[in-house]
Write a protein that holds these residues in place. Structure first.
Motif, PDB file in Angstrom:
ATOM      1  N   LEU A  15       0.834  -1.208   0.000  1.00 56.63           N
ATOM      2  CA  LEU A  15       0.000   0.000   0.000  1.00 56.63           C
ATOM      3  C   LEU A  15       0.866   1.255   0.000  1.00 56.63           C
ATOM      4  CD1 LEU A  15      -2.774  -1.118   2.510  1.00 56.63           C
ATOM      5  CD2 LEU A  15      -2.973  -0.948   0.021  1.00 56.63           C
ATOM      6  N   TYR A  16       1.919   1.276   0.845  1.00 56.82           N
ATOM      7  CA  TYR A  16       2.842   2.412   0.878  1.00 56.82           C
ATOM      8  C   TYR A  16       3.543   2.603  -0.461  1.00 56.82           C
ATOM      9  CZ  TYR A  16       3.337   4.365   5.602  1.00 56.82           C
ATOM     10  OH  TYR A  16       3.152   5.052   6.771  1.00 56.82           O
ATOM     11  N   ALA A  17       4.084   1.519  -1.009  1.00 61.27           N
ATOM     12  CA  ALA A  17       4.858   1.596  -2.251  1.00 61.27           C
ATOM     13  C   ALA A  17       4.033   2.129  -3.415  1.00 61.27           C
ATOM     14  CB  ALA A  17       5.416   0.214  -2.601  1.00 61.27           C
ATOM     15  N   ASN A  18       2.734   1.933  -3.354  1.00 62.54           N
ATOM     16  CA  ASN A  18       1.867   2.375  -4.447  1.00 62.54           C
ATOM     17  C   ASN A  18       1.116   3.665  -4.121  1.00 62.54           C
ATOM     18  OD1 ASN A  18       1.938   0.240  -6.673  1.00 62.54           O
ATOM     19  ND2 ASN A  18       1.883  -0.943  -4.783  1.00 62.54           N
ATOM     20  N   GLY A  19       1.499   4.336  -3.047  1.00 63.76           N
ATOM     21  CA  GLY A  19       0.886   5.611  -2.700  1.00 63.76           C
ATOM     22  C   GLY A  19      -0.583   5.506  -2.345  1.00 63.76           C
ATOM     23  N   LEU A  20      -0.983   4.412  -1.734  1.00 58.94           N
ATOM     24  CA  LEU A  20      -2.391   4.176  -1.441  1.00 58.94           C
ATOM     25  C   LEU A  20      -2.766   4.438   0.012  1.00 58.94           C
ATOM     26  CD1 LEU A  20      -2.807   0.941  -3.571  1.00 58.94           C
ATOM     27  CD2 LEU A  20      -3.362   3.300  -4.201  1.00 58.94           C
ATOM     28  N   ILE A  21      -1.844   4.987   0.773  1.00 57.89           N
ATOM     29  CA  ILE A  21      -2.121   5.377   2.152  1.00 57.89           C
ATOM     30  C   ILE A  21      -2.429   6.874   2.138  1.00 57.89           C
ATOM     31  CG2 ILE A  21      -1.207   5.507   4.497  1.00 57.89           C
ATOM     32  CD1 ILE A  21      -1.429   2.631   3.560  1.00 57.89           C
ATOM     33  N   PRO A  22      -3.582   7.294   2.681  1.00 55.05           N
ATOM     34  CA  PRO A  22      -3.903   8.733   2.694  1.00 55.05           C
ATOM     35  C   PRO A  22      -2.823   9.549   3.406  1.00 55.05           C
ATOM     36  CG  PRO A  22      -5.807   7.422   3.356  1.00 55.05           C
ATOM     37  CD  PRO A  22      -4.644   6.479   3.283  1.00 55.05           C
TER      38      PRO A  22
END
Length: 140
Positions: A15-22
């Motif tokens: 999630l972090y690597a793909n920029g999916l954490i607000p």
């Protein structure tokens, strides 16, 4: 059909690597089925709140997480509601009904990866088992 097996830490890393954490989430970690978040608030007096979420199941395409409550949070559930407003959960295919967070994982995934649908998600032992389906390609 495919089966993906990920630890909570691996899932958070993806999630972090793909920029999916607000952006409002300043820290996130996973310990088994519990995900611990530190969420920035818009208030100067209380700059952030630590929140724990526990994966409780998968129902009709939605991953369901239960707020790991404590007495402080229980007394100030309105504070959690206000804080989560800033996360724009609908943008991530989610909705909040205290004390549960529902995430429409297929909406979330299909906005980023075409042709994949999540049919099942189970937490077993120390890992998430995610079952996916995808249409067979037509090759002419």
């Amino acid at each position: 059909m495919a089966q993906i097996v990920l630890s909570g830490d691996e899932l958070v890393g993806i999630l972090y690597a793909n920029g999916l954490i607000p952006d409002q989430v300043t820290h996130i970690s996973a310990n088994g089925q519990e995900i611990k978040l530190k969420v920035r608030t818009p208030w100067p007096v209380l700059r952030s709140v630590r929140v724990g979420l526990r994966f409780t199941g998968f129902d009709k395409g939605q991953a369901v997480f239960q707020l790991a409550t404590n007495r402080f949070i229980d007394k100030f559930d309105w504070l959690v509601d206000k804080m989560l407003e800033s996360l724009r959960l609908a943008d991530y295919g989610g909705r909040w009904e205290y004390p549960r967070l529902y995430l429409d994982v297929n909406r979330f995934v299909q906005q980023r990866i075409r042709g994949v649908s999540i049919d099942e998600m189970v937490f077993d032992g120390s890992v998430f088992h995610i079952t996916t389906t995808h249409p067979s390609p037509i090759i002419e």
